[in-house]
Write a protein that holds these residues in place. Structure first.
Motif, short mmCIF file in Angstrom:
data_model
loop_
_atom_site.label_atom_id
_atom_site.label_comp_id
_atom_site.label_asym_id
_atom_site.label_seq_id
_atom_site.Cartn_x
_atom_site.Cartn_y
_atom_site.Cartn_z
N LYS A 56 0.81 -1.23 0.00
CA LYS A 56 0.00 0.00 0.00
C LYS A 56 0.83 1.26 0.00
O LYS A 56 0.34 2.34 -0.32
CB LYS A 56 -0.88 0.05 1.27
CG LYS A 56 -2.10 -0.81 1.24
CD LYS A 56 -3.04 -0.44 2.39
CE LYS A 56 -3.45 1.00 2.40
NZ LYS A 56 -4.87 1.24 2.69
N ARG A 58 2.01 2.25 2.89
CA ARG A 58 1.35 2.82 4.07
C ARG A 58 2.38 3.26 5.09
O ARG A 58 3.35 2.53 5.36
CB ARG A 58 0.46 1.73 4.69
CG ARG A 58 -0.37 2.18 5.89
CD ARG A 58 -1.22 1.00 6.34
NE ARG A 58 -2.02 1.22 7.52
CZ ARG A 58 -3.30 1.56 7.51
NH1 ARG A 58 -3.91 1.79 6.37
NH2 ARG A 58 -3.97 1.67 8.64
N SER A 144 -7.93 -0.73 4.36
CA SER A 144 -8.66 -0.64 3.10
C SER A 144 -7.71 -1.00 1.95
O SER A 144 -6.51 -0.72 2.02
CB SER A 144 -9.22 0.77 2.93
OG SER A 144 -8.21 1.74 3.19
N ASN A 146 -6.73 0.02 -0.90
CA ASN A 146 -6.33 1.04 -1.88
C ASN A 146 -4.85 1.35 -1.68
O ASN A 146 -4.29 1.01 -0.63
CB ASN A 146 -7.14 2.32 -1.65
CG ASN A 146 -7.12 2.75 -0.20
OD1 ASN A 146 -7.83 2.17 0.63
ND2 ASN A 146 -6.28 3.72 0.12
N SER A 152 -10.85 4.95 -0.69
CA SER A 152 -11.04 3.54 -0.36
C SER A 152 -11.87 2.86 -1.45
O SER A 152 -12.77 3.46 -2.02
CB SER A 152 -11.76 3.40 0.98
OG SER A 152 -10.93 3.84 2.02
N HIS A 237 -6.19 12.00 2.85
CA HIS A 237 -6.80 10.70 2.73
C HIS A 237 -7.92 10.76 1.73
O HIS A 237 -8.43 11.81 1.47
CB HIS A 237 -7.45 10.40 4.08
CG HIS A 237 -7.00 9.12 4.66
ND1 HIS A 237 -6.64 9.02 5.96
CD2 HIS A 237 -6.84 7.89 4.12
CE1 HIS A 237 -6.31 7.77 6.21
NE2 HIS A 237 -6.41 7.07 5.11
MG MG Z 1 -7.70 3.26 4.63
#
Ligand code: MG
Ligand code: TXA
Length: 350
Positions: A56, A58, A144, A146, A152, A237
């Protein structure tokens, strides 16, 4: 490259078995839930969980939620909680779009919780998700599905868009998500506090718990300085690749402001997209307009927000103007929260 499993038509438990096997083998599987699609790994396998962050992109300080399929799974992963509060919440809202934050047991890898002593837990109201977790016989850690920072995914197509080329074994297609926005997060490690608004609203929680607080950063969006307690809420986001502007107000004023802004950007040679309600969309015939839903149906609007953003991206739009009504109730808090974040708080209140 991910293999797509069609679980939309002719659903049968057997078609999930390879995916459950992948989870057990420390591999990654994208699956539907009632809120948004999740990107899942074995919640007890630190290495598997690390892969999710990698795929991701992330931030490492943003913890994941553990998804469970039976209440008993809570006992394995959490401790020191108020049994009565949990009982009430479970009875009323599980399976469903509510994540609870509890003190974690040491079996939960630090990677899942980004080093926090607490862990997010949710039982999703989606048969495919519940079956997958039960077959895998362990909690599934899933954010999520994405790429970090993108809206999302509420359809398998969105997951495919973001992740088809990534190191994901399967993308399970379960059709459109019923809710469309991520779960409500309630922190129970202290006095019960909403950290992220979702389809389970303040009113609903207040009704069953009697007392519920809201993280201040959610209410005072004008004071962007307040740092949210859910680490993930601080990032930009839910945003499409296109700048978003929100115009909030009562119908007459907001329609005229949207028109004025649209005109302005058109004169600047920008291709304008407008995200509108059914009831007001006729005002914007000169522009590429998508309808988020009826101004009277928050549910419908929640369901369509993220997919509308992704549709605009396909329409060669330079700027999105969203109209938003003057609804100050808590019911609309989740939608407003996602909309304002997508707009990086670029909001005209008229
Ligand atoms: Mg998320
Ligand atoms: O509806 C949902 O919750 C979806 C589906 C897939 O279940 N999941 C989801 O996950 O939205 P994600 O990773 O996109 O968002 C999880 C949020 C983040 O904002 C994270 O910071 C917060 O939950 N979170 C997780 N564990 C936490 C904890 N221990 N304390 C505070 N916040 C936590």
């Amino acid at each position: 490259m991910a293999v797509i499993i069609n679980a939309k038509d002719n659903y049968d438990l057997d078609i999930l078995k390879p995916a459950a096997q992948s989870i057990q083998n420390g591999r990654i599987v994208a699956f539907p839930t009632e809120t948004v699609y999740g990107l899942g790994a074995d919640g007890f396998n630190e290495k598997a969980v690390s892969k999710i962050f990698e795929i991701k992109g992330r931030p490492q300080d943003n913890p994941l939620i553990l998804h469970i399929s039976s209440i008993e799974m809570i006992y394995d992963i959490a401790m020191d909680y108020d049994k009565e509060i949990i009982r009430i919440l479970i009875e009323n809202f599980w399976p469903g779009p509510l994540t609870i934050i509890l003190r974690k047991k040491s079996i939960v890898p630090d990677k899942v919780t980004a080093g926090l002593k607490s862990v997010g837990i949710r039982m999703p109201a989606n048969k495919i998700a519940l079956d997958l977790i039960a077959l895998a016989q362990r909690p599934i850690a899933a954010p999520s599905a994405n790429l970090s920072g993108r809206p999302s995914p509420t359809k398998a197509e969105h997951v495919i868009e973001d992740l088809i080329d990534k190191d994901v074994d399967y993308i399970i297609d379960g059709g459109s998500c019923n809710v469309g926005l991520e779960s409500t997060i309630v922190d129970l490690t202290n006095k019960p506090t909403i950290l992220r608004p979702g389809a389970i609203t303040y009113e609903m929680l207040k009704e069953v718990l009697g007392e519920i607080y809201i993280d201040e950063s959610l209410l005072n969006y004008k004071q962007k300085i307040l740092i949210p307690k859910a680490p993930g809420m601080k990032y930009k986001h839910y945003a499409p690749n296109i700048p978003v502007i929100v115009v909030k107000g009562k119908v007459k004023k907001r329609v005229s402001k949207v028109k004025q802004l649209a005109e302005y950007y058109k004169n600047e040679n920008k291709r304008v997209g407008i995200l509108s309600f059914y009831e007001t969309s006729f005002n914007f015939k000169d522009y590429k307009t998508l309808i988020i839903g009826s101004v009277f149906s928050i549910e419908e609007c929640m369901k369509n927000l993220f997919s509308s953003f992704r549709l605009f991206e396909k329409m060669d739009i330079d700027i999105i103007i969203c109209e938003w009504n003057n609804n100050n109730g808590f019911e609309a808090l989740a939608l407003e929260n996602r909309l304002f974040k997508a707009a990086s708080y670029n909001i005209y209140e008229v």
